[in-house]
Design a protein around this motif. Structure first.
Motif, PDB file in Angstrom:
ATOM      1  N   THR A 210      -0.697  -2.940   9.931  1.00 11.56           N
ATOM      2  CA  THR A 210       0.147  -3.993   9.353  1.00 11.56           C
ATOM      3  C   THR A 210       0.065  -3.994   7.830  1.00 11.56           C
ATOM      4  O   THR A 210       1.083  -4.039   7.131  1.00 11.56           O
ATOM      5  CB  THR A 210      -0.273  -5.373   9.903  1.00 11.56           C
ATOM      6  N   VAL A 211      -1.167  -3.928   7.317  1.00 18.47           N
ATOM      7  CA  VAL A 211      -1.364  -3.918   5.862  1.00 18.47           C
ATOM      8  C   VAL A 211      -0.747  -2.660   5.252  1.00 18.47           C
ATOM      9  O   VAL A 211      -0.063  -2.714   4.218  1.00 18.47           O
ATOM     10  CB  VAL A 211      -2.864  -4.013   5.515  1.00 18.47           C
ATOM     11  N   GLY A 212      -0.985  -1.522   5.890  1.00 17.46           N
ATOM     12  CA  GLY A 212      -0.437  -0.266   5.368  1.00 17.46           C
ATOM     13  C   GLY A 212       1.079  -0.250   5.354  1.00 17.46           C
ATOM     14  O   GLY A 212       1.697   0.161   4.359  1.00 17.46           O
ATOM     15  N   PHE A 213       1.692  -0.687   6.452  1.00 21.47           N
ATOM     16  CA  PHE A 213       3.161  -0.722   6.509  1.00 21.47           C
ATOM     17  C   PHE A 213       3.727  -1.691   5.476  1.00 21.47           C
ATOM     18  O   PHE A 213       4.778  -1.439   4.881  1.00 21.47           O
ATOM     19  CB  PHE A 213       3.628  -1.122   7.912  1.00 21.47           C
ATOM     20  N   TRP A 214       3.039  -2.799   5.273  1.00 22.76           N
ATOM     21  CA  TRP A 214       3.497  -3.773   4.264  1.00 22.76           C
ATOM     22  C   TRP A 214       3.428  -3.175   2.861  1.00 22.76           C
ATOM     23  O   TRP A 214       4.356  -3.322   2.068  1.00 22.76           O
ATOM     24  CB  TRP A 214       2.639  -5.027   4.359  1.00 22.76           C
ATOM     25  N   LEU A 215       2.332  -2.475   2.551  1.00 24.14           N
ATOM     26  CA  LEU A 215       2.193  -1.848   1.238  1.00 24.14           C
ATOM     27  C   LEU A 215       3.227  -0.741   1.028  1.00 24.14           C
ATOM     28  O   LEU A 215       3.672  -0.503  -0.096  1.00 24.14           O
ATOM     29  CB  LEU A 215       0.771  -1.275   1.085  1.00 24.14           C
ATOM     30  N   LEU A 216       3.616  -0.068   2.117  1.00 23.47           N
ATOM     31  CA  LEU A 216       4.598   1.008   2.010  1.00 23.47           C
ATOM     32  C   LEU A 216       6.031   0.493   2.030  1.00 23.47           C
ATOM     33  O   LEU A 216       6.978   1.280   1.936  1.00 23.47           O
ATOM     34  CB  LEU A 216       4.398   2.007   3.155  1.00 23.47           C
ATOM     35  N   GLY A 217       6.187  -0.821   2.187  1.00 23.55           N
ATOM     36  CA  GLY A 217       7.525  -1.406   2.151  1.00 23.55           C
ATOM     37  C   GLY A 217       8.295  -1.294   3.451  1.00 23.55           C
ATOM     38  O   GLY A 217       9.528  -1.413   3.462  1.00 23.55           O
ATOM     39  N   ILE A 218       7.592  -1.060   4.568  1.00 23.37           N
ATOM     40  CA  ILE A 218       8.254  -0.974   5.869  1.00 23.37           C
ATOM     41  C   ILE A 218       8.633  -2.382   6.326  1.00 23.37           C
ATOM     42  O   ILE A 218       7.830  -3.310   6.236  1.00 23.37           O
ATOM     43  CB  ILE A 218       7.333  -0.320   6.919  1.00 23.37           C
ATOM     44  N   VAL A 256      12.133   9.902   1.142  1.00 25.15           N
ATOM     45  CA  VAL A 256      11.032  10.865   1.201  1.00 25.15           C
ATOM     46  C   VAL A 256       9.696  10.204   0.849  1.00 25.15           C
ATOM     47  O   VAL A 256       8.675  10.478   1.483  1.00 25.15           O
ATOM     48  CB  VAL A 256      11.304  12.051   0.256  1.00 25.15           C
ATOM     49  N   PHE A 257       9.695   9.349  -0.165  1.00 26.35           N
ATOM     50  CA  PHE A 257       8.448   8.700  -0.604  1.00 26.35           C
ATOM     51  C   PHE A 257       7.823   7.899   0.539  1.00 26.35           C
ATOM     52  O   PHE A 257       6.628   8.037   0.833  1.00 26.35           O
ATOM     53  CB  PHE A 257       8.733   7.789  -1.798  1.00 26.35           C
ATOM     54  N   ALA A 258       8.626   7.054   1.191  1.00 22.26           N
ATOM     55  CA  ALA A 258       8.108   6.252   2.304  1.00 22.26           C
ATOM     56  C   ALA A 258       7.724   7.141   3.474  1.00 22.26           C
ATOM     57  O   ALA A 258       6.717   6.893   4.157  1.00 22.26           O
ATOM     58  CB  ALA A 258       9.141   5.220   2.740  1.00 22.26           C
ATOM     59  N   GLY A 259       8.501   8.193   3.742  1.00 25.00           N
ATOM     60  CA  GLY A 259       8.187   9.103   4.843  1.00 25.00           C
ATOM     61  C   GLY A 259       6.853   9.795   4.645  1.00 25.00           C
ATOM     62  O   GLY A 259       6.040   9.894   5.567  1.00 25.00           O
ATOM     63  N   VAL A 260       6.621  10.303   3.417  1.00 21.11           N
ATOM     64  CA  VAL A 260       5.334  10.950   3.109  1.00 21.11           C
ATOM     65  C   VAL A 260       4.197   9.927   3.194  1.00 21.11           C
ATOM     66  O   VAL A 260       3.116  10.215   3.714  1.00 21.11           O
ATOM     67  CB  VAL A 260       5.384  11.594   1.703  1.00 21.11           C
ATOM     68  N   GLY A 261       4.446   8.713   2.686  1.00 27.88           N
ATOM     69  CA  GLY A 261       3.423   7.672   2.726  1.00 27.88           C
ATOM     70  C   GLY A 261       3.030   7.315   4.140  1.00 27.88           C
ATOM     71  O   GLY A 261       1.830   7.207   4.461  1.00 27.88           O
ATOM     72  N   VAL A 262       4.025   7.127   5.020  1.00 32.26           N
ATOM     73  CA  VAL A 262       3.739   6.803   6.423  1.00 32.26           C
ATOM     74  C   VAL A 262       3.024   7.961   7.109  1.00 32.26           C
ATOM     75  O   VAL A 262       2.091   7.760   7.892  1.00 32.26           O
ATOM     76  CB  VAL A 262       5.042   6.443   7.173  1.00 32.26           C
ATOM     77  N   THR A 263       3.423   9.198   6.803  1.00 31.64           N
ATOM     78  CA  THR A 263       2.787  10.374   7.413  1.00 31.64           C
ATOM     79  C   THR A 263       1.317  10.467   7.013  1.00 31.64           C
ATOM     80  O   THR A 263       0.443  10.681   7.865  1.00 31.64           O
ATOM     81  CB  THR A 263       3.524  11.652   7.005  1.00 31.64           C
ATOM     82  N   LEU A 264       1.040  10.333   5.716  1.00 29.67           N
ATOM     83  CA  LEU A 264      -0.350  10.419   5.247  1.00 29.67           C
ATOM     84  C   LEU A 264      -1.186   9.245   5.770  1.00 29.67           C
ATOM     85  O   LEU A 264      -2.309   9.425   6.242  1.00 29.67           O
ATOM     86  CB  LEU A 264      -0.377  10.443   3.713  1.00 29.67           C
TER      87      LEU A 264
END
Length: 333
Positions: A210-218, A256-264
């Motif tokens: 939840t925290v990670g997705f929020w920081l990534l703007g999901i 791409v930025f969000a995709g790479v962020g979610v992948t990592l």
């Protein structure tokens, strides 16, 4: 002698009738009773520590009830409120026309008339289902409030008298002492493994997600974090089934930025660190349960007992296997 024999049969039949009557009386509150016992068992060490300090069982039990309300039920209410808000917003944003536009813009897929009608039907069914469930929940609120009060009342006595009752039950089991010890040890190790292992790690993964997705703007991070927590509880599934499709969609959308962020984030933190490294170590420390038992127990337990079934389902299956083992060994003898 004949009269005594008839009295014995009558007493047994009367006992069966009373047992059935008692079951029918407590049937509406079985989930509340079982939840009380599980919560009492989980938090009993805290109660024992408090009671050791103040040496007043009633006061200690009341303190524990307020403690459970503070750390479980109040945060749960806030969580479900956020989850409901996000789910409603997410559902509202994906009406049939929006789905068609989304597929056309991002995947170059144009829905035909038949496919569009099918999407309309599916969304209508979902909407009807949610309306029925919401109405059912509202109408069942009085019963849920009564069950909640009963649960708090039972928890109080579980803390105050649970140890004595457990000792009485253990002494009363009509099996050998070694088998009694095995049964109670199996229940204890199974609950510990589930609560402090499987469930704790799954909740941790959900919170981190939840925290990670929020920081990534999901969008709807609480909703997706909740899904991560649920799938993390099921063996051989894990968070991969959530973050991988999410990353693929983000790449296809050109983000791409969000995709790479979610992948990592998903690959390193959720899957590698929490699911592959931390989870096996915790389960190895608390005692391992076979994945099939967890899968069937959790899914079946949820359908029968609700949230309490996450613990009750695997415990019942583990005890069944243990009883079969004991029966086979006794039969061989």
């Amino acid at each position: 002698m004949k009269l005594r024999k008839h009295s014995k049969y009558f007493l047994f039949a009367f006992f069966v009738v009373l047992l059935i009557g008692a079951f029918l009386i407590v049937k509406p509150f079985i989930v509340a009773i079982l939840t009380s016992v599980i919560l009492g068992y989980i938090f009993f060490p805290v109660y024992a520590w408090i009671n050791k300090k103040i040496k007043r069982p009633n006061v200690s039990a009341l303190i524990m009830i307020f403690f459970i309300l503070l750390i479980i039920f109040v945060p749960t209410l806030f969580f479900f409120n956020m989850l409901f808000s996000e789910a409603t917003a997410w559902y509202s944003s994906y009406e049939a026309t929006n789905v068609a536009t989304f597929l056309e813009n991002n995947f170059n897929i144009v829905l035909g008339e038949v496919a569009q009608d099918r999407v309309d039907d599916v969304l209508t069914q979902v909407q009807d289902y949610l309306f029925v469930e919401a109405s059912s929940f509202v109408f069942s609120l009085p019963k849920k409030i009564i069950s909640f009060v009963i649960m708090m009342f039972i928890i109080f006595f579980v803390f105050r008298e649970g140890e004595r009752v457990a000792s009485e039950v253990k002494r009363s089991l009509p099996i050998e002492e070694s088998h009694r010890a095995r049964v109670f040890h199996k229940v204890e190790s199974t609950i510990n493994s589930l609560v402090y292992g499987e469930i704790a790690i799954s909740i941790l993964q959900g919170v981190v997600a939840t925290v990670g997705f929020w920081l990534l703007g999901i969008s709807s991070p609480v909703l997706w974090g909740s899904i991560v927590a649920i799938v993390a509880l099921l063996p051989a599934i894990g968070p991969l089934v959530v973050w991988l499709p999410m990353a693929i969609v983000l790449f296809l959308q050109g983000d791409v930025f969000a995709g790479v962020g979610v992948t990592l984030f998903g690959g390193i933190i959720l899957t590698l660190l929490l699911d592959i490294i931390v989870k096996p170590k915790v389960l190895g420390y608390k005692g391992h349960i076979h994945p099939i038992i967890i899968l069937l127990g959790v899914l079946g337990g949820l359908s029968v007992f609700g949230l309490t079934g996450i613990v009750l389902g695997p415990v019942i299956l583990v005890l069944l296997i243990l009883v079969v083992e004991i029966y086979v060994k006794e039969g061989i003898r």
